[in-house]
Design a protein around this motif. Structure first.
Motif, PDB file in Angstrom:
ATOM      1  N   ASN A   1      -6.023   3.141  -5.641  1.00  0.00           N
ATOM      2  CA  ASN A   1      -6.817   3.620  -6.775  1.00  0.00           C
ATOM      3  C   ASN A   1      -6.245   3.128  -8.105  1.00  0.00           C
ATOM      4  O   ASN A   1      -6.161   3.860  -9.092  1.00  0.00           O
ATOM      5  N   LYS A   2      -5.807   1.879  -8.089  1.00  0.00           N
ATOM      6  CA  LYS A   2      -5.247   1.216  -9.281  1.00  0.00           C
ATOM      7  C   LYS A   2      -5.808  -0.202  -9.355  1.00  0.00           C
ATOM      8  O   LYS A   2      -6.250  -0.766  -8.346  1.00  0.00           O
ATOM      9  N   THR A   3      -5.738  -0.785 -10.529  1.00  0.00           N
ATOM     10  CA  THR A   3      -6.028  -2.219 -10.649  1.00  0.00           C
ATOM     11  C   THR A   3      -4.894  -2.996  -9.982  1.00  0.00           C
ATOM     12  O   THR A   3      -3.719  -2.665 -10.158  1.00  0.00           O
TER      13      THR A   3
ATOM     14  N   GLU B   1      -6.806  -2.114  -3.982  1.00  0.00           N
ATOM     15  CA  GLU B   1      -7.360  -1.347  -5.107  1.00  0.00           C
ATOM     16  C   GLU B   1      -8.001  -0.048  -4.625  1.00  0.00           C
ATOM     17  O   GLU B   1      -7.861   0.997  -5.275  1.00  0.00           O
ATOM     18  N   LYS B   2      -8.675  -0.125  -3.487  1.00  0.00           N
ATOM     19  CA  LYS B   2      -9.298   1.089  -2.931  1.00  0.00           C
ATOM     20  C   LYS B   2      -8.235   2.077  -2.445  1.00  0.00           C
ATOM     21  O   LYS B   2      -8.346   3.278  -2.658  1.00  0.00           O
ATOM     22  N   LYS B   3      -7.184   1.561  -1.803  1.00  0.00           N
ATOM     23  CA  LYS B   3      -6.139   2.424  -1.247  1.00  0.00           C
ATOM     24  C   LYS B   3      -5.285   3.054  -2.349  1.00  0.00           C
ATOM     25  O   LYS B   3      -4.963   4.245  -2.303  1.00  0.00           O
TER      26      LYS B   3
ATOM     27  N   SER C   1       0.817  -1.217   0.000  1.00  0.00           N
ATOM     28  CA  SER C   1       0.000   0.000   0.000  1.00  0.00           C
ATOM     29  C   SER C   1       0.849   1.266   0.000  1.00  0.00           C
ATOM     30  O   SER C   1       0.348   2.351  -0.281  1.00  0.00           O
TER      31      SER C   1
ATOM     32  N   LYS D   1     -11.027  -6.034  -9.251  1.00  0.00           N
ATOM     33  CA  LYS D   1     -11.742  -5.617 -10.450  1.00  0.00           C
ATOM     34  C   LYS D   1     -11.736  -6.671 -11.546  1.00  0.00           C
ATOM     35  O   LYS D   1     -12.661  -6.757 -12.349  1.00  0.00           O
TER      36      LYS D   1
ATOM     37  N   LYS E   1     -17.520 -11.299  -6.710  1.00  0.00           N
ATOM     38  CA  LYS E   1     -17.132 -10.142  -5.903  1.00  0.00           C
ATOM     39  C   LYS E   1     -16.142 -10.529  -4.814  1.00  0.00           C
ATOM     40  O   LYS E   1     -16.153 -11.654  -4.321  1.00  0.00           O
TER      41      LYS E   1
ATOM     42  N   ASP F   1      -8.840  -6.364  -2.862  1.00  0.00           N
ATOM     43  CA  ASP F   1      -9.910  -5.361  -2.791  1.00  0.00           C
ATOM     44  C   ASP F   1      -9.464  -4.116  -2.019  1.00  0.00           C
ATOM     45  O   ASP F   1      -9.682  -2.981  -2.451  1.00  0.00           O
ATOM     46  N   ARG F   2      -8.844  -4.335  -0.848  1.00  0.00           N
ATOM     47  CA  ARG F   2      -8.376  -3.210  -0.022  1.00  0.00           C
ATOM     48  C   ARG F   2      -7.297  -2.402  -0.745  1.00  0.00           C
ATOM     49  O   ARG F   2      -7.284  -1.173  -0.691  1.00  0.00           O
TER      50      ARG F   2
END
Length: 220
Positions: A186-188, A182-184, A155, A215, A211, A179-180
């Motif tokens: 903001n990338k694939t 990607e949110k942190k 991260s 992504k 899910k 998942d975490r």
């Protein structure tokens, strides 16, 4: 790797069978190629004399070292009807599916193996913007990496102008972090096990969205 497969396919009508292949230490290209010598016999022992839809060779650096065509040939000697997927080729399929050209790469390997992974993607015409690695030479130690520590490292990686982060190695406990991350970031985010499971499902016609694992699984 079995745990990651089971976590993703638990609600799908799929039977998963597993066999182990002998791993040699330290992790070097020579030992990874040596490991691949028994692929035919190990494949033969999965439901002997029965057909399989797909056989997965679960080693990223091992496929890069031994070559996909070599691995595929050896598996098809035992299971001629089976489709064959590997983490490195699955990563290429996933990156192309998501139209990603620039990647940052993280590996747990030694510098030599790490650089071989970089070269593999560069030869496939991907731009590697940044890279980081752990310098671990034992597969068992890679599997013991603490997921919270791994998340902290990933991260905080400098990804440059990469479109995606690729986390190499099927032994690294990365799937649950995607998942975490990607949110942190903001990338694939892609990992060896994630792309491998996705490519396996695609090869047997299971293309529904799933899910919780990044992504990639919602891009079907």
């Amino acid at each position: 790797i079995e745990k990651d497969f089971n976590d993703v396919i638990k609600n799908l009508n799929i039977d998963l069978f597993v066999n182990r292949i002998h791993c040699y230490f330290p992790l070097t290209s020579e030992n990874l190629i040596k490991m691949s010598n028994t692929v035919t016999e190990v494949s033969e022992d999965i439901l002997p004399n029965e057909k399989l839809d797909c056989v997965v060779y679960g080693c990223t650096s091992g496929t890069i070292a031994a070559g996909y065509e070599n691995i595929k040939y050896k598996i098809n000697q035992a299971k001629p009807e089976a489709k064959v997927t590997t983490p490195s080729t699955a990563a290429l399929h996933a990156l192309k599916k998501m139209n990603i050209k620039k990647i940052s790469i993280f590996t747990p390997y030694s510098k030599v193996l790490n650089d071989e992974v970089l070269d593999y993607f560069k030869k496939e015409n991907f731009t590697v913007t940044t890279n980081s690695y752990f310098d671990i030479t034992n597969d068992l130690d890679i599997g013991k990496v603490d997921p919270d520590y791994l998340y902290e490292i990933l991260s905080n990686m400098d990804l440059g102008d990469a479109d995606a982060l690729f986390i190499s190695c099927t032994a690294l406990p990365a799937l649950s972090l995607i998942d975490r991350l990607e949110k942190k970031l903001n990338k694939t985010v892609l990992s060896s096990n994630q792309v491998l499971i996705w490519d396996t499902l695609k090869s047997i016609g299971k293309t529904e969205s799933i899910k919780g694992f990044g992504k990639l699984f919602s891009s079907n």
